[in-house]
Enzyme design. Structure first.
Site, short mmCIF file in Angstrom:
data_model
loop_
_atom_site.label_atom_id
_atom_site.label_comp_id
_atom_site.label_asym_id
_atom_site.label_seq_id
_atom_site.Cartn_x
_atom_site.Cartn_y
_atom_site.Cartn_z
N TRP A 9 62.99 -10.58 -0.74
CA TRP A 9 63.94 -10.07 0.25
C TRP A 9 64.98 -9.14 -0.35
O TRP A 9 65.78 -8.54 0.37
CB TRP A 9 64.65 -11.25 0.94
N GLU A 97 63.90 -2.79 -10.23
CA GLU A 97 65.27 -2.49 -9.80
C GLU A 97 66.29 -3.09 -10.76
O GLU A 97 67.43 -2.63 -10.81
CB GLU A 97 65.48 -2.97 -8.36
N GLU A 163 53.83 -3.64 -10.22
CA GLU A 163 54.52 -2.89 -9.19
C GLU A 163 54.80 -1.48 -9.71
O GLU A 163 55.83 -1.27 -10.40
CB GLU A 163 55.85 -3.55 -8.82
N GLY A 222 58.11 -6.21 -0.41
CA GLY A 222 59.52 -5.97 -0.14
C GLY A 222 59.75 -5.83 1.35
O GLY A 222 59.80 -6.81 2.09
N GLY A 223 59.87 -4.60 1.81
CA GLY A 223 60.25 -4.31 3.20
C GLY A 223 59.46 -5.10 4.24
O GLY A 223 60.05 -5.67 5.18
O1 LIG Z 1 59.67 -4.09 -4.90
C1 LIG Z 1 58.85 -4.61 -4.15
C2 LIG Z 1 58.65 -6.07 -4.15
O2 LIG Z 1 59.26 -6.67 -5.24
C3 LIG Z 1 58.06 -3.81 -3.20
O3 LIG Z 1 58.91 -3.31 -2.22
P1 LIG Z 1 58.25 -2.58 -0.94
O4 LIG Z 1 57.16 -3.49 -0.42
O5 LIG Z 1 59.41 -2.43 0.02
O6 LIG Z 1 57.71 -1.28 -1.44
#
Ligand SMILES: O=C(CO)COP(=O)(O)O
Length: 239
Positions: A9, A97, A163, A222-223
């Site tokens: 999240w 991140e 990722e 993520g999203g």
């Molecule tokens: O960083 C992510 C999951 O840790 C991936 O993010 P998204 O699915 O929003 O691209």
């Protein structure tokens, strides 16, 4: 190997989101998803409130980071020991991140080892930037991250999440063939028993093609993991 469908999240959510695992179970009941594991990693302040209702609905809860030490003068940080005490079962380590904010491979390894000391399963994130991919260095970058970040603890299991940085939050997904190449490569390093997840713009529309790649053992989302209907659609694609 059981697929792991994990929602990260990030810094999204509010107090009323603690009910979302219960909503998830309404959309996709536990009896219909015995073949997979489902995990939600909310911001740390929601962990304690989410664990019990989530476990009642066969959804695991995990954290997004932990400190390498068990306690100490580390303002704003949370230890693996404290996370484990909530009943959470997983922790993400080394998300890009956080690596972008200075987290090193050595930090990630120390955090993953702390997680294992407290019976949490670390999900160790690796992945190359677009520049690194375009200059043909993707595998070398991932190999270096793995060799520096994987915990060295005998007999304890961890999860690796591939990722690619350029695919996170961009709507650009690696192609199934790019994913297969990198996952096969990672498999040669981590062996046959470690789950390897893919993360980066995973959506209901592309999940089935990603899960069809033999060396993909789930997704870090993520999203699309913020909405329980889309998370359930992705989970359904893994069944
Ligand atoms: O960083 C992510 C999951 O840790 C991936 O993010 P998204 O699915 O929003 O691209």
């Amino acid at each position: 190997m059981k697929m792991l469908i994990a929602a990260n999240w990030k810094m999204h959510g509010a107090m009323d989101w603690i009910k979302k695992p219960v909503h998830f179970d309404t959309v996709l009941p536990a009896k219909d998803r015995k073949a997979i594991d489902v995990l939600i990693c909310p911001p740390a302040l929601y962990l304690a409130a989410m664990v019990e209702p989530a476990m009642d609905n066969n959804v695991f809860i995990g954290a997004q980071d932990c400190h390498a030490a068990d306690e100490g003068a580390h303002t704003g940080d949370i230890s693996a020991k404290q996370i484990a005490e909530t009943g959470a079962r997983y922790v993400i380590n080394g998300h890009s991140e956080r690596r972008a904010n200075g987290e090193t491979d050595a930090n990630v390894k120390a955090k993953a080892e702390a997680a294992l000391r407290h019976a949490l399963t670390p999900i160790i994130c690796v992945g190359e930037t677009l520049d690194q991919r375009e200059s043909g260095e993707a595998q070398a970058v991932v190999a270096k991250q793995l060799s520096g970040s994987l915990p060295e603890v005998e007999g304890k299991s961890f999860v690796v999440a591939y990722e690619p940085v350029w695919a996170i939050g961009t709507g650009k997904t690696a192609t199934p063939s790019d994913i297969a190449d990198m996952h096969n490569f990672i498999r040669t390093i981590v062996g046959p028993d470690t789950r390897i997840l893919y993360g980066g713009s995973v959506k209901p529309a592309n999940a089935a093609a990603i899960f069809a790649v033999e060396t993909v053992n789930g997704a870090l989302i993520g999203g699309a993991g913020l909405d329980m209907y889309s998370l359930a659609d992705i989970a359904q694609a893994a069944l």
